[in-house]
Design a protein around this motif. Structure first.
Motif, PDB file in Angstrom:
ATOM      1  N   THR A 108       0.863  -1.178   0.000  1.00  0.00           N
ATOM      2  CA  THR A 108       0.000   0.000   0.000  1.00  0.00           C
ATOM      3  C   THR A 108       0.901   1.230   0.000  1.00  0.00           C
ATOM      4  OG1 THR A 108      -1.417   1.368   1.434  1.00  0.00           O
ATOM      5  CG2 THR A 108      -0.176  -0.360   2.500  1.00  0.00           C
ATOM      6  N   SER A 109       0.407   2.338  -0.535  1.00  0.00           N
ATOM      7  CA  SER A 109       1.243   3.547  -0.549  1.00  0.00           C
ATOM      8  C   SER A 109       1.332   4.205   0.820  1.00  0.00           C
ATOM      9  CB  SER A 109       0.740   4.563  -1.592  1.00  0.00           C
ATOM     10  OG  SER A 109      -0.600   4.920  -1.354  1.00  0.00           O
ATOM     11  N   GLU A 110       0.719   3.605   1.841  1.00  0.00           N
ATOM     12  CA  GLU A 110       1.025   3.994   3.219  1.00  0.00           C
ATOM     13  C   GLU A 110       2.535   3.962   3.442  1.00  0.00           C
ATOM     14  OE1 GLU A 110       1.122   1.848   7.591  1.00  0.00           O
ATOM     15  OE2 GLU A 110      -0.189   1.028   6.047  1.00  0.00           O
ATOM     16  N   VAL A 111       3.200   2.961   2.850  1.00  0.00           N
ATOM     17  CA  VAL A 111       4.645   2.799   3.037  1.00  0.00           C
ATOM     18  C   VAL A 111       5.394   4.031   2.531  1.00  0.00           C
ATOM     19  CG1 VAL A 111       6.666   1.419   2.437  1.00  0.00           C
ATOM     20  CG2 VAL A 111       4.474   0.289   2.878  1.00  0.00           C
ATOM     21  N   THR A 112       5.101   4.442   1.319  1.00  0.00           N
ATOM     22  CA  THR A 112       5.847   5.557   0.728  1.00  0.00           C
ATOM     23  C   THR A 112       5.415   6.907   1.278  1.00  0.00           C
ATOM     24  OG1 THR A 112       4.321   5.346  -1.147  1.00  0.00           O
ATOM     25  CG2 THR A 112       6.530   4.421  -1.406  1.00  0.00           C
ATOM     26  N   LEU A 113       4.115   7.107   1.408  1.00  0.00           N
ATOM     27  CA  LEU A 113       3.633   8.404   1.902  1.00  0.00           C
ATOM     28  C   LEU A 113       4.122   8.667   3.322  1.00  0.00           C
ATOM     29  CD1 LEU A 113      -0.056   8.364   0.590  1.00  0.00           C
ATOM     30  CD2 LEU A 113       1.876   9.600  -0.379  1.00  0.00           C
ATOM     31  N   THR A 114       4.021   7.678   4.193  1.00  0.00           N
ATOM     32  CA  THR A 114       4.451   7.860   5.584  1.00  0.00           C
ATOM     33  C   THR A 114       5.947   8.080   5.671  1.00  0.00           C
ATOM     34  OG1 THR A 114       2.649   6.380   6.258  1.00  0.00           O
ATOM     35  CG2 THR A 114       4.328   6.882   7.902  1.00  0.00           C
ATOM     36  N   ASN A 115       6.704   7.338   4.877  1.00  0.00           N
ATOM     37  CA  ASN A 115       8.156   7.444   4.926  1.00  0.00           C
ATOM     38  C   ASN A 115       8.717   8.714   4.287  1.00  0.00           C
ATOM     39  OD1 ASN A 115       9.892   5.035   6.049  1.00  0.00           O
ATOM     40  ND2 ASN A 115       8.058   4.094   5.162  1.00  0.00           N
ATOM     41  N   THR A 116       7.864   9.553   3.738  1.00  0.00           N
ATOM     42  CA  THR A 116       8.364  10.834   3.204  1.00  0.00           C
ATOM     43  C   THR A 116       8.969  11.699   4.310  1.00  0.00           C
ATOM     44  OG1 THR A 116       6.165  11.840   3.380  1.00  0.00           O
ATOM     45  CG2 THR A 116       6.784  10.896   1.229  1.00  0.00           C
ATOM     46  N   VAL A 117       8.595  11.453   5.568  1.00  0.00           N
ATOM     47  CA  VAL A 117       9.153  12.247   6.670  1.00  0.00           C
ATOM     48  C   VAL A 117      10.178  11.458   7.485  1.00  0.00           C
ATOM     49  CG1 VAL A 117       7.139  13.762   6.877  1.00  0.00           C
ATOM     50  CG2 VAL A 117       7.217  11.622   8.194  1.00  0.00           C
ATOM     51  N   ARG A 141      -1.429  16.237   5.010  1.00  0.00           N
ATOM     52  CA  ARG A 141      -2.469  15.299   4.583  1.00  0.00           C
ATOM     53  C   ARG A 141      -2.251  14.967   3.113  1.00  0.00           C
ATOM     54  NH1 ARG A 141      -6.584  19.403   7.301  1.00  0.00           N
ATOM     55  NH2 ARG A 141      -6.643  18.615   9.450  1.00  0.00           N
ATOM     56  N   MET A 142      -2.037  13.698   2.823  1.00  0.00           N
ATOM     57  CA  MET A 142      -1.695  13.273   1.471  1.00  0.00           C
ATOM     58  C   MET A 142      -2.629  12.181   0.965  1.00  0.00           C
ATOM     59  SD  MET A 142       2.459  12.986   1.942  1.00  0.00           S
ATOM     60  CE  MET A 142       2.349  12.289   3.595  1.00  0.00           C
ATOM     61  N   THR A 143      -2.720  12.077  -0.356  1.00  0.00           N
ATOM     62  CA  THR A 143      -3.440  10.977  -0.982  1.00  0.00           C
ATOM     63  C   THR A 143      -2.680  10.541  -2.218  1.00  0.00           C
ATOM     64  OG1 THR A 143      -5.577  10.216  -1.843  1.00  0.00           O
ATOM     65  CG2 THR A 143      -4.924  12.461  -2.403  1.00  0.00           C
ATOM     66  N   ALA A 144      -2.744   9.255  -2.521  1.00  0.00           N
ATOM     67  CA  ALA A 144      -2.057   8.717  -3.692  1.00  0.00           C
ATOM     68  C   ALA A 144      -2.833   7.549  -4.254  1.00  0.00           C
ATOM     69  CB  ALA A 144      -0.640   8.284  -3.331  1.00  0.00           C
ATOM     70  N   HIS A 145      -2.810   7.443  -5.586  1.00  0.00           N
ATOM     71  CA  HIS A 145      -3.402   6.302  -6.278  1.00  0.00           C
ATOM     72  C   HIS A 145      -2.262   5.461  -6.824  1.00  0.00           C
ATOM     73  CE1 HIS A 145      -5.251   4.779 -10.274  1.00  0.00           C
ATOM     74  NE2 HIS A 145      -5.473   3.882  -9.322  1.00  0.00           N
ATOM     75  N   THR A 146      -2.130   4.226  -6.352  1.00  0.00           N
ATOM     76  CA  THR A 146      -1.022   3.378  -6.789  1.00  0.00           C
ATOM     77  C   THR A 146      -1.466   1.940  -6.993  1.00  0.00           C
ATOM     78  OG1 THR A 146      -0.369   2.765  -4.525  1.00  0.00           O
ATOM     79  CG2 THR A 146       0.676   4.730  -5.471  1.00  0.00           C
ATOM     80  N   GLN A 147      -0.624   1.222  -7.721  1.00  0.00           N
ATOM     81  CA  GLN A 147      -0.695  -0.225  -7.729  1.00  0.00           C
ATOM     82  C   GLN A 147      -0.188  -0.720  -6.374  1.00  0.00           C
ATOM     83  OE1 GLN A 147      -1.682  -2.407 -10.054  1.00  0.00           O
ATOM     84  NE2 GLN A 147      -1.945  -1.116 -11.873  1.00  0.00           N
ATOM     85  N   CYS A 148      -0.755  -1.804  -5.887  1.00  0.00           N
ATOM     86  CA  CYS A 148      -0.337  -2.399  -4.620  1.00  0.00           C
ATOM     87  C   CYS A 148      -0.177  -3.902  -4.828  1.00  0.00           C
ATOM     88  CB  CYS A 148      -1.387  -2.141  -3.530  1.00  0.00           C
ATOM     89  SG  CYS A 148      -1.791  -0.397  -3.273  1.00  0.00           S
ATOM     90  N   PHE A 149       0.703  -4.504  -4.013  1.00  0.00           N
ATOM     91  CA  PHE A 149       1.033  -5.915  -4.212  1.00  0.00           C
ATOM     92  C   PHE A 149       1.085  -6.638  -2.866  1.00  0.00           C
ATOM     93  CE2 PHE A 149       2.891  -3.231  -7.416  1.00  0.00           C
ATOM     94  CZ  PHE A 149       2.562  -3.856  -8.606  1.00  0.00           C
ATOM     95  N   ARG A 150       0.341  -7.735  -2.762  1.00  0.00           N
ATOM     96  CA  ARG A 150       0.348  -8.527  -1.539  1.00  0.00           C
ATOM     97  C   ARG A 150       0.351 -10.005  -1.887  1.00  0.00           C
ATOM     98  NH1 ARG A 150      -4.091  -5.224   2.175  1.00  0.00           N
ATOM     99  NH2 ARG A 150      -2.830  -3.374   2.474  1.00  0.00           N
ATOM    100  N   SER A 151       1.170 -10.757  -1.179  1.00  0.00           N
ATOM    101  CA  SER A 151       1.234 -12.191  -1.440  1.00  0.00           C
ATOM    102  C   SER A 151       0.023 -12.919  -0.889  1.00  0.00           C
ATOM    103  CB  SER A 151       2.510 -12.779  -0.836  1.00  0.00           C
ATOM    104  OG  SER A 151       2.403 -12.826   0.580  1.00  0.00           O
ATOM    105  N   GLU A 152      -0.692 -12.291   0.064  1.00  0.00           N
ATOM    106  CA  GLU A 152      -1.853 -12.902   0.726  1.00  0.00           C
ATOM    107  C   GLU A 152      -1.480 -14.239   1.362  1.00  0.00           C
ATOM    108  OE1 GLU A 152      -4.529 -11.429   1.303  1.00  0.00           O
ATOM    109  OE2 GLU A 152      -4.671  -9.808  -0.152  1.00  0.00           O
ATOM    110  N   ALA A 153      -0.239 -14.303   1.874  1.00  0.00           N
ATOM    111  CA  ALA A 153       0.239 -15.557   2.481  1.00  0.00           C
ATOM    112  C   ALA A 153      -0.622 -15.976   3.667  1.00  0.00           C
ATOM    113  CB  ALA A 153       1.697 -15.396   2.920  1.00  0.00           C
ATOM    114  N   GLY A 154      -1.140 -14.991   4.388  1.00  0.00           N
ATOM    115  CA  GLY A 154      -1.952 -15.316   5.556  1.00  0.00           C
ATOM    116  C   GLY A 154      -3.421 -15.496   5.249  1.00  0.00           C
ATOM    117  N   SER A 155      -3.784 -15.526   3.949  1.00  0.00           N
ATOM    118  CA  SER A 155      -5.198 -15.607   3.571  1.00  0.00           C
ATOM    119  C   SER A 155      -5.476 -16.778   2.642  1.00  0.00           C
ATOM    120  CB  SER A 155      -5.612 -14.300   2.886  1.00  0.00           C
ATOM    121  OG  SER A 155      -5.373 -13.196   3.718  1.00  0.00           O
TER     122      SER A 155
END
Length: 430
Positions: A231-240, A253-267
């Motif tokens: 999720t772009s939580e990773v990049t947006l939060t790490n900007t600081v 306060r930021m917003t971003a539209h991105t592709q996201c990738f999850r292995s869903e290993a726990g699902s």
């Protein structure tokens, strides 16, 4: 990450908060390691002082011709040098052990978060809209005649395997319209700043937002060490990350539209049909960086931003507060928004909005400089979906389906579709 000073000062409260998450007490183990580490640091400092003192006396002994004292002092200097190296190495090793231990302990829930073991103990706090009454049996999104021509799981499986989809025609146009509508609403009405970020990040960014080390199996890593963002939580939060921000510039306060990738290993085995749970998907993310004392107000504000998207689309939903046993690793408090899916005859998560307090900021060493002066303090961070685009597409398609196999589309999307208002049963946008 947790403040070791707070654990030293209130170990019982720390253990009590962990117990609410169903975890065993950890303060004794943490503090024993911390005490031993600090004792070695103090011993190294004492040995350094002894070495410095002996080093000064070596020259004086030499000058007065006291060879025995000279030899004794020189041997003492060598001994203390070796002792310092040993103690420093041991302290560094224990410091690393302590940091790794703290990195794997989840955030502490706020007092107002309801206790519970799992999703059955979550508490609904409000509901909007009434599920539509159908005069036919509503279908899941992938079975709706209008949707079938534009949602191809077989080709996706040929290309990439399970949990992927190829979208085309009218369906992908609605998907794209949803993302654009979300961004425009957040920017124009909610005051968020649109941001475009990479989807490949360094390892330290994943540590900063607590995907690592505990949840490595849920994400994808490239052969050269980059990680694909879940999720772009990773990049947006790490900007600081590593920054000291002037309080006057907060909140961010930021917003971003991105592709996201999850292995869903726990699902494994969950939601295997349709596109509800995919390895690759799109989200419009929201992130707020603020002072700790404003975080709860920002949490309510961010929740309303996500709710507003569903209301504009006419999708019935409910808002719940997650209990301690269902809350995410980095959260102090979480609101989930669940959209009504008539094809499943149930509410399903479409957004999760969390306040993390200073938990992530400590991991990132992200601080702010108080306007009143004084030492820099750790920031507070919040994140939330505004919304998950694919899941929102599912909600739009299922709630808009008609008896003839067509899908009526929300009025809010019409301007983004060139004035088109529905997907006909043959899959064309009309």
């Amino acid at each position: 990450m947790h403040d070791i000073r707070l654990i030293r000062e209130t170990p019982a409260a720390f253990d009590a908060a962990l117990a609410r998450r169903g975890l065993a007490p950890l303060s004794s183990e943490i503090l024993a390691l911390d005490e031993d580490r600090r004792a070695k640091i103090l011993a190294a400092e004492t040995a350094q002082a002894d070495q410095n003192r002996a080093s000064k006396e070596v020259g004086a002994a030499k000058a007065r011709g006291d060879e025995a004292e000279f030899d004794r002092l020189r041997a003492l200097v060598a001994e203390k040098k070796a002792e310092i190296a040993r103690l420093t190495a041991e302290a560094a090793e224990e410091d690393d052990r302590l940091r790794r231990m703290l990195l794997e302990i989840p955030n502490l829930p706020l007092g107002e978060v309801p206790d519970g073991k799992d999703e059955e103990d979550n508490v609904e706090i409000r509901r909007w809209g009434s599920p539509r009454t159908f005069d036919f049996q509503p279908l899941e999104h992938f079975d709706i005649p209008a949707v079938k021509p534009g949602m191809d799981f077989e080709t996706a499986a040929k290309l990439s395997g399970s949990r992927f989809v190829v979208l085309k025609g009218a369906v992908i146009r609605v998907h794209r319209a949803l993302a654009q509508f979300m961004l425009d609403t957040h920017i124009a009405e909610h005051g968020l700043t649109e941001t475009w970020t990479p989807v490949l990040v360094k390892e330290e960014a994943m540590y900063g937002t607590n995907q690592l080390p505990k949840f490595a199996e849920d994400s994808y890593q490239t052969t050269n060490g980059w990680w694909l963002i879940p999720t772009s939580e990773v990049t947006l939060t790490n900007t600081v990350a590593g920054d000291i921000v002037d309080e006057a510039k907060l909140p961010i306060r930021m917003t971003a539209h991105t592709q996201c990738f999850r292995s869903e290993a726990g699902s494994a085995g969950k939601d295997t049909t349709g596109m509800l749970r995919q390895h690759q998907f799109e989200k419009v993310e929201m992130v707020t960086i603020c002072t700790p004392d404003t975080a709860l107000a920002e949490h309510e504000r961010m929740t309303r931003c996500a709710e507003a998207i569903l209301e504009k689309l006419g999708i019935p939903y409910r808002t719940i507060v997650l209990c301690t046993g269902d809350m995410g690793f980095g959260a102090q408090k979480t609101h989930d928004l669940e959209a009504w899916l008539p094809g499943q005859n149930k509410y399903r998560e479409i957004s999760s909005v969390s306040t993390c307090g200073t938990f992530q900021a400590r991991r990132m060493n992200a601080r702010f400089r108080p306007a009143s002066g004084g030492k820099p303090e750790h920031l507070a961070t919040l994140n939330g979906s505004g919304l998950a685009v694919g899941r929102c597409l599912i909600a739009v398609l299922e709630n808009g389906q008609q008896a003839d196999g067509s899908v009526d589309l929300p009025a809010a999307l019409h301007p983004y579709l060139g004035g088109k208002t529905r997907i006909a049963a043959d899959g064309t946008l009309v």
